[in-house]
Write an enzyme that holds these catalytic residues in place. Structure first.
Site, mmCIF file in Angstrom:
data_model
loop_
_atom_site.group_PDB
_atom_site.id
_atom_site.type_symbol
_atom_site.label_atom_id
_atom_site.label_comp_id
_atom_site.label_asym_id
_atom_site.label_seq_id
_atom_site.Cartn_x
_atom_site.Cartn_y
_atom_site.Cartn_z
ATOM 1 N N SER A 27 -16.009 -1.817 -2.237
ATOM 2 C CA SER A 27 -15.344 -0.430 -2.409
ATOM 3 C C SER A 27 -16.171 0.624 -2.524
ATOM 4 O O SER A 27 -16.072 1.528 -3.147
ATOM 5 C CB SER A 27 -14.820 -0.879 -4.090
ATOM 6 O OG SER A 27 -14.036 -1.993 -3.922
ATOM 7 N N GLY B 12 -24.117 3.196 -0.362
ATOM 8 C CA GLY B 12 -25.404 3.666 -0.931
ATOM 9 C C GLY B 12 -25.344 5.344 -1.431
ATOM 10 O O GLY B 12 -25.939 5.907 -2.033
ATOM 11 N N PRO C 49 -15.887 -5.131 2.581
ATOM 12 C CA PRO C 49 -17.266 -5.524 3.052
ATOM 13 C C PRO C 49 -18.241 -4.457 2.395
ATOM 14 O O PRO C 49 -19.363 -4.630 2.596
ATOM 15 C CB PRO C 49 -16.905 -5.547 4.619
ATOM 16 C CG PRO C 49 -15.948 -4.336 4.776
ATOM 17 C CD PRO C 49 -14.867 -4.698 3.736
ATOM 18 N N TYR D 135 1.006 -1.269 0.122
ATOM 19 C CA TYR D 135 -0.006 -0.062 -0.147
ATOM 20 C C TYR D 135 0.856 1.471 -0.028
ATOM 21 O O TYR D 135 1.272 1.768 1.129
ATOM 22 C CB TYR D 135 -0.922 0.159 1.301
ATOM 23 C CG TYR D 135 -1.901 -1.232 1.398
ATOM 24 C CD1 TYR D 135 -2.217 -1.878 0.095
ATOM 25 C CD2 TYR D 135 -2.648 -1.492 2.419
ATOM 26 C CE1 TYR D 135 -3.015 -2.939 0.311
ATOM 27 C CE2 TYR D 135 -3.619 -2.355 2.537
ATOM 28 C CZ TYR D 135 -3.684 -3.246 1.525
ATOM 29 O OH TYR D 135 -4.482 -4.358 1.464
ATOM 30 N N LEU E 175 -21.642 -0.112 -1.515
ATOM 31 C CA LEU E 175 -22.625 -0.196 -0.372
ATOM 32 C C LEU E 175 -22.863 0.647 0.802
ATOM 33 O O LEU E 175 -23.509 0.466 1.672
ATOM 34 C CB LEU E 175 -22.515 -1.874 0.176
ATOM 35 C CG LEU E 175 -22.640 -3.036 -0.781
ATOM 36 C CD1 LEU E 175 -22.151 -4.187 -0.148
ATOM 37 C CD2 LEU E 175 -24.166 -3.036 -0.984
#
Length: 304
Positions: free
Chosen positions: A210, A215, A207, A57, A213
């Site tokens: 990316s 929204g 979870p 990373y 979810l």
């Protein structure tokens, strides 16, 4: 915060951890030390005690920000990092699973993290041919004996990789990290049953799919070129955004934050110990931690 036992490691981890790929600079922005400090300090205030990072990373960049931030209270954190890649520049890496190179990576990670041990050292999305090298695992287990690694884990690249998952006990790996979310349930078929059978801890990465979810992204949304999501198939992204709209309409209770619901959805699976969502700022840390209010009681790994 709620806590669970991470498989048979004996580690008591918060059910929500902090994913830190974003600190490496591939999610549309760079981070100052002050910003990283703010995120991690707030996470600890909320009871979060697990940080997941990786050697690639940035070129140990994420690890360096973390190491500086937690140098004063290292013992209060469970640090998970990974090995197996050499970072060249953003979005460009090469595999490095040679046992001698992995020991070198470990030393570099320890220096960056300003510590003399990591709690969890994970094989990072490597091919089966690299995983199957007995010399690699012999070398890693010597590092466990030396005290530089407390526990070994496997971050499987494909969330259907039952080959690596099924061999965890044989190589002394006690944790599986896997992509799992409401849009991608493939681990439920073979990987999770194997984890339960072997009493492995499970870290669920991505979870929030990316960020989809959360929204906040509607069909037609696009991402900047310095955001890793811009490199994904556009048609697939569009389809997933449409699916997220349907989930929000049909499955998320009215008045419930979608991101919190999505994290709790993962955590309610009996195989999942902890979710490790990324967080761009303090507000996202707080939103992630709020998911515990939706997590059901009676999980097999509950610590209290």
């Amino acid at each position: 915060m709620k806590y669970r036992w991470l498989g048979k490691t004996g580690l008591k981890v918060s059910v929500v951890g902090v994913g830190t790929w974003q600190f490496g600079g591939e999610w549309g922005r760079t981070y100052s030390q002050r910003e990283a400090d703010g995120i991690l300090n707030r996470a600890q205030e909320l009871g979060i005690n697990l940080i997941d990072t990786a050697e690639c990373y940035g070129d140990h960049l994420s690890e360096s920000l973390i190491g500086e931030s937690i140098s004063r209270n290292r013992g209060e954190w469970i640090l998970a990092t990974k090995f197996g890649h050499h970072f060249h520049r953003n979005f460009e890496r090469t595999d490095e699973f040679d046992s001698r190179e992995v020991v070198n990576q470990l030393e570099q990670s320890l220096r960056a993290l300003k510590t003399d041990y990591v709690d969890l050292y994970q094989f990072h999305s490597g091919p089966d041919a690299s995983f199957d090298r007995s010399e690699l695992w012999e070398t890693l287990n010597k590092q466990v004996q030396a005290g530089k690694i407390r526990h070994l884990g496997i971050s499987i690249g494909s969330n259907e990789n039952i080959h690596q998952t099924s061999q965890a006990n044989n190589v002394n790996a006690k944790v599986i990290q896997v992509v799992y979310n409401r849009l991608d349930r493939k681990p439920e078929t073979e990987v999770f049953p194997s984890c339960i059978e072997q009493n492995l801890g499970v870290l669920a990465r991505v979870p929030l799919a990316s960020g989809l979810l959360s929204g906040k992204y509607k069909p037609g949304a696009t991402f900047a070129t310095d955001d890793v999501r811009s490199r994904r198939d556009a048609a697939q992204l569009e389809q997933q955004m449409l699916e997220v709209q349907a989930i929000g309409r049909d499955e998320v209770p009215q008045g419930t934050d979608m991101a919190a619901w999505a994290l709790a959805w993962c955590l309610n699976h009996p195989a999942v110990t902890c979710v490790i969502p990324g967080c761009k700022d303090i507000a996202q840390v707080e939103a992630n931690a709020a998911a515990v209010e939706l997590v059901e009681t009676g999980h097999p790994q509950d610590a209290e």
